[in-house]
Design an enzyme around this catalytic site. Structure first.
Site, PDB file in Angstrom:
ATOM      1  N   HIS A 180      -5.163 -13.010   9.283  1.00 42.04           N
ATOM      2  CA  HIS A 180      -5.217 -13.044  10.750  1.00 42.04           C
ATOM      3  C   HIS A 180      -6.531 -13.671  11.241  1.00 42.04           C
ATOM      4  O   HIS A 180      -6.502 -14.729  11.833  1.00 42.04           O
ATOM      5  CB  HIS A 180      -5.005 -11.662  11.378  1.00 42.04           C
ATOM      6  CG  HIS A 180      -3.731 -11.006  10.989  1.00 42.04           C
ATOM      7  ND1 HIS A 180      -2.497 -11.601  11.170  1.00 42.04           N
ATOM      8  CD2 HIS A 180      -3.484  -9.804  10.389  1.00 42.04           C
ATOM      9  CE1 HIS A 180      -1.552 -10.804  10.725  1.00 42.04           C
ATOM     10  NE2 HIS A 180      -2.115  -9.712  10.244  1.00 42.04           N
ATOM     11  N   TYR A 199       0.795  -1.229   0.000  1.00 42.21           N
ATOM     12  CA  TYR A 199       0.000   0.000   0.000  1.00 42.21           C
ATOM     13  C   TYR A 199       0.829   1.281   0.000  1.00 42.21           C
ATOM     14  O   TYR A 199       0.271   2.381   0.064  1.00 42.21           O
ATOM     15  CB  TYR A 199      -0.995   0.014   1.167  1.00 42.21           C
ATOM     16  CG  TYR A 199      -0.401  -0.317   2.530  1.00 42.21           C
ATOM     17  CD1 TYR A 199       0.263   0.634   3.282  1.00 42.21           C
ATOM     18  CD2 TYR A 199      -0.533  -1.595   3.054  1.00 42.21           C
ATOM     19  CE1 TYR A 199       0.791   0.333   4.518  1.00 42.21           C
ATOM     20  CE2 TYR A 199      -0.013  -1.912   4.295  1.00 42.21           C
ATOM     21  CZ  TYR A 199       0.647  -0.940   5.025  1.00 42.21           C
ATOM     22  OH  TYR A 199       1.174  -1.253   6.253  1.00 42.21           O
ATOM     23  N   ASP A 219       4.116 -11.902   7.360  1.00 43.46           N
ATOM     24  CA  ASP A 219       3.647 -10.569   7.714  1.00 43.46           C
ATOM     25  C   ASP A 219       4.789  -9.565   7.884  1.00 43.46           C
ATOM     26  O   ASP A 219       5.370  -9.097   6.923  1.00 43.46           O
ATOM     27  CB  ASP A 219       2.766 -10.652   8.950  1.00 43.46           C
ATOM     28  CG  ASP A 219       1.921  -9.403   9.178  1.00 43.46           C
ATOM     29  OD1 ASP A 219       2.094  -8.417   8.435  1.00 43.46           O
ATOM     30  OD2 ASP A 219       1.088  -9.407  10.086  1.00 43.46           O
TER      31      ASP A 219
END
Length: 399
Positions: A233, A83, A284
């Site tokens: 998650h 992002y 992650d």
């Protein structure tokens, strides 16, 4: 189901693990966030500071090091949840510069990359973007969808067969409800779609207060729950959420080492699997890069939560690391493999199928991606020591 096979008495052939959730730039936080008790939310402020320091050139250096470490550690494909699109003031780069930087980094490392371009529009439910989040946003979902389609065309021209483009919604915190429905209607349905889901209880509370439903239920209301969706998650779910995610055949990407590092909690992986969801694994924030530690983290978290052993069979664990990841990223079958030593201090005496519960990245003899040997004995075959790459990359970042 994916299986581990023996080459001989000293080497096992493990199908290539797939890292279904990565934020490459988070790697700069490793070993820098433990000075005080804090929380996910205080950790996030340091993450935003790191994001603000990125330039295309700097990110290419950093991501090259991250992807090289992934390969050396045994990951053969990665879903990059991306992002950091624009300049810090929010103005676009000339030609997908940040995305091209990631594609070049993956090509240099020889890893399969699914670039999950991410929609990020708000600072929280009903909240404007903070200054540090400005560079993440395209203004609205329609503009983001147009940029994703443009990005697909741009990378198809130069990125090569190992790079594909997917999509992501950052979270229901960062994408307003009316924009979720735009994504459901306008985004190419062939693209894999990812979303952070209920990682923190605060997200659930805010969503219930604003919309009267859980984040899972909001995604369902928006038309986004389907087999192409991967929920990352999924830590704090109601029984109804679990049933809904299973019924819609969503993939759940668990990131055990990060969820432990951030104190997120233990997600209901076994219950989700039994409800019909597919389990995949990711690293992650890369507090650790080791597919075997993610594999047994999946099982160990379940054991801690249930106070029972054998929550996932060894076959289910390796399937999550390989088959679940491939499904999550829209990847087909491949010949990617990792050769693991069976005679080290950690693995000697292990049953072949139980290597995911004993091996670590230190036991990897060789990594082959798309028929090419990309790592051998802890070194990248063309880039060398990832530590050296990190040393170079970090000197070019203003942290």
């Amino acid at each position: 189901m994916t299986a581990i096979t023996a080459v001989d008495s000293t080497i096992a052939l493990v199908p290539g693990p797939v890292n279904a959730h990565s934020h490459a730039f988070h790697r700069v936080l490793r070993g820098r966030t433990h000075r005080e008790q804090g929380s996910f939310w205080t950790w996030r402020e340091q993450m935003y500071s790191a994001a603000s320091a990125l330039t295309p050139a700097g990110y290419e250096r950093l991501a090259t090091a991250v992807f090289a470490e992934m390969v050396v550690s045994g990951w053969t494909a990665v879903g990059e949840f991306h992002y950091v699109h624009h300049r810090p003031d929010g103005t676009p780069y000339a030609d997908h510069d940040m995305e091209r930087a990631l594609a070049r980094a993956a090509a240099a490392a020889g890893i399969r990359l699914a670039l999950l371009d991410t929609c990020y529009l708000a600072g929280g439910i009903g909240q404007p973007l903070a200054a540090a989040q400005t560079r993440f946003s395209d203004g609205d979902a329609a503009a983001w969808v147009r940029r994703v389609h443009s990005l697909r065309a741009a990378l198809a021209e130069e990125a090569g067969a190992l790079v594909t483009v997917g999509a992501a919604i950052h979270s229901v915190r960062a994408v307003p409800a009316d924009q979720l429905t735009v994504i459901a209607s306008d985004l190419d349905p062939a693209l894999p779609l990812h979303v952070h889901l209920s990682e923190q209880q605060a997200e659930n509370v805010a969503c219930l207060d604003a919309h009267g439903v859980t984040p899972t239920e909001l995604l369902e209301r928006s038309g986004l729950l389907s087999p192409r969706l991967s929920a990352v998650h999924a830590t704090h779910l109601t029984d109804a959420d679990i049933a809904l995610l299973g019924r819609r055949e969503v993939t759940i990407v668990m990131c055990p080492t990060t969820e432990a590092d951030l104190g997120d909690g233990i997600g209901p992986a076994r219950a989700l699997h039994d409800a019909g969801a597919t389990i995949a694994l990711g690293s992650d924030q890369h507090a650790v890069l080791d597919p075997f530690l993610e594999m047994r983290g999946l099982e160990h978290h379940e054991r801690l939560g249930a106070q029972l052993r054998g929550r996932f069979t060894p076959a289910e664990i390796i399937s999550a690391a390989v088959d679940g990841g491939r499904r999550s990223l829209g990847l087909g079958l491949s010949d990617d493999v990792v050769l693991v030593r069976r005679n080290t201090a950690r693995t000697a005496g292990s049953d072949l199928d139980q290597l995911p519960l004993t091996a670590t990245a230190a036991d990897i003899a060789e990594v082959r991606i798309a028929g090419t040997v990309v790592a051998r004995d802890g070194e990248h075959t063309s880039l060398g020591d990832p530590g050296r790459l990190y040393a170079d990359a970090l000197t070019h970042l203003d942290l």
